[in-house]
Design a protein around this motif. Structure first.
Motif, PDB file in Angstrom:
ATOM      1  N   UNK A  50       9.628  12.536  14.754  1.00 36.48           N
ATOM      2  CA  UNK A  50       9.076  12.807  13.423  1.00 36.48           C
ATOM      3  C   UNK A  50       8.179  11.668  12.944  1.00 36.48           C
ATOM      4  N   UNK A  51       8.616  10.429  13.188  1.00 41.25           N
ATOM      5  CA  UNK A  51       7.811   9.275  12.784  1.00 41.25           C
ATOM      6  C   UNK A  51       6.491   9.278  13.536  1.00 41.25           C
ATOM      7  N   UNK A  52       6.550   9.464  14.862  1.00 35.74           N
ATOM      8  CA  UNK A  52       5.329   9.450  15.676  1.00 35.74           C
ATOM      9  C   UNK A  52       4.385  10.582  15.279  1.00 35.74           C
ATOM     10  N   UNK A  67       5.250  12.940  10.204  1.00 35.15           N
ATOM     11  CA  UNK A  67       5.915  13.869   9.297  1.00 35.15           C
ATOM     12  C   UNK A  67       6.156  13.273   7.916  1.00 35.15           C
ATOM     13  N   UNK A  68       6.496  11.991   7.844  1.00 35.39           N
ATOM     14  CA  UNK A  68       6.941  11.392   6.584  1.00 35.39           C
ATOM     15  C   UNK A  68       5.797  10.976   5.671  1.00 35.39           C
ATOM     16  N   UNK A  69       4.579  10.943   6.180  1.00 36.45           N
ATOM     17  CA  UNK A  69       3.523  10.315   5.396  1.00 36.45           C
ATOM     18  C   UNK A  69       3.771   8.820   5.363  1.00 36.45           C
ATOM     19  N   UNK A  70       3.708   8.211   4.190  1.00 36.41           N
ATOM     20  CA  UNK A  70       4.069   6.792   4.072  1.00 36.41           C
ATOM     21  C   UNK A  70       5.580   6.685   3.907  1.00 36.41           C
ATOM     22  N   UNK A  71       6.206   5.981   4.842  1.00 37.57           N
ATOM     23  CA  UNK A  71       7.662   5.828   4.788  1.00 37.57           C
ATOM     24  C   UNK A  71       8.024   4.835   3.686  1.00 37.57           C
TER      25      UNK A  71
END
Length: 386
Positions: free
Chosen positions: A157-159, A162-166
């Motif tokens: 998901x990070x790669x 998905x999260x936009x700016x974490x």
């Protein structure tokens, strides 16, 4: 059995009578590879691991070897390291004995694969890394949580952005470890004695270093509050002893990009969550909750709009508002998967980035966590090099 064209490799396995060394490294990794007929190599042959079991208790070693149809075991580490086919030394023994054994293995010319922490302090960990480099032997450190299905999905998901700016990472790890009086403890007594290398900060901060940095971003600062919540426990023979090591740690980590990570680690908590470890990641575009195996997400476009009203019962089923992330791949035992990578690193010279310097970084974070607790302040996490 190995075929005539197979390449055999002797692996000196120290500490396999312990819970983790036995179940994960011997049975579910090395013996599992043998049960599959060996490990396929780049040239089309198969690598056949030949374990030599090492430990302090001859009776336990003999019983373990007989239970799994193995013939080679000894309480003499030097003799095991001198075996003609010995190429790899593996260490899963008590932490306080690890560094000396690794030094002996390096001096004997063996490649090293080891559990964490690799040494009692950063200076000792860097000494091992330099010794391996100077001797020209390959070295690897177990980073098992990166291979958990739940964290592999989280990494995906990070790669994928998905999260936009974490914004933040919140982790909860632990369970209640019985004191050992009216119910047997699930962990060895040395875990609760600082003089024997025990303590949950020493144990778990080595893991949190690679989890946070490999999946999210480098750690720039740490603030930790430790505690010894249970002061008296009972050892394996039922004898009471005073606990000198921390059994809970409450850590806050600042990562690159302004990400704030908070991780609670505890052997004195009762589980009210789906898995023994869970991480919630919140970002501008979505959130995820990942455990050992499962990972669930909630995207910005499907986020409900809860309203705080303490005067009426909650009417929403918040858990049902999250979507399951599919496996999308076959995910083998994480310890076995990393063993296979290390074996191919030794034999086929394939890359393996989790070396003894990576292990030293884990020790560094644990050491800083303990110092932060003692000093009552936040500490910077400097770069660590050889």
């Amino acid at each position: 059995m190995a075929g005539t064209g197979d390449r055999r490799i002797g692996i000196v396995m120290n500490g396999v009578t312990g819970r983790m060394g036995h179940r994960q490294h011997l049975v579910r990794s090395i013996l599992a590879i043998r049960a599959e007929g060996g490990l396929p190599l780049a040239d089309g042959t198969r690598l056949w691991p030949e374990p030599v079991l090492v430990g302090r208790n001859a009776a336990k070693l003999q019983a373990l070897a007989e239970a799994h149809g193995l013939e080679r075991w000894t309480t003499d580490l030097d003799a095991a390291l001198a075996e003609p086919d010995a190429e790899i030394y593996f260490d899963a023994q008590v932490t306080s004995g690890r560094a000396a054994a690794i030094r002996a293995a390096i001096a004997a010319g063996l490649h090293v694969y080891t559990e964490k922490p690799v040494a009692a302090d950063v200076a000792g960990a860097l000494e091992l890394a330099r010794a391996a480099r100077d001797a020209g032997v390959k070295a690897g450190v177990v980073q098992d949580k990166l291979f958990l299905p739940g964290l592999r999905k989280l990494d995906r998901l990070v790669r994928g952005g998905f999260f936009g700016r974490i914004l933040s990472v919140r982790g909860e790890f632990g369970y209640w470890v019985f004191e050992g009086d009216w119910q047997e403890a699930q962990r060895p007594s040395w875990n609760y004695r600082a003089e024997d290398g025990g303590g949950i900060i020493t144990d778990m901060f080595c893991h949190w270093r690679y989890v946070l940095e490999e999946i999210f971003a480098p750690i720039r600062s740490v603030q930790c509050l430790g505690a010894t919540h249970v002061a008296r426990r009972f050892d394996e023979k039922g004898r009471p002893y005073e606990c000198t090591a921390d059994d809970a740690a409450y850590g806050t980590f600042e990562l690159d990009g302004g990400i704030v990570a908070q991780i609670n680690s505890s052997w004195t908590t009762r589980v009210f969550r789906d898995e023994l470890v869970e991480f919630q990641v919140d970002g501008t575009e979505g959130s995820a909750v990942a455990g050992l195996r499962r990972c669930r997400v909630q995207h910005r476009s499907t986020t409900p709009k809860p309203v705080w009203n303490p005067d009426i019962p909650a009417t929403e089923d918040f858990r049902s508002q999250w979507q399951e992330v599919p496996d999308n791949a076959e995910m083998d035992n994480g310890f076995k998967a990393q063993w296979e990578l290390f074996l191919r690193h030794v034999v086929d010279d394939e890359p393996f980035r989790w070396d003894l310097l990576a292990g030293a970084r884990g020790v560094q974070l644990a050491e800083l966590g303990l110092r932060s607790w003692a000093d009552g302040r936040r500490l910077a996490v400097p770069e660590l090099t050889l």
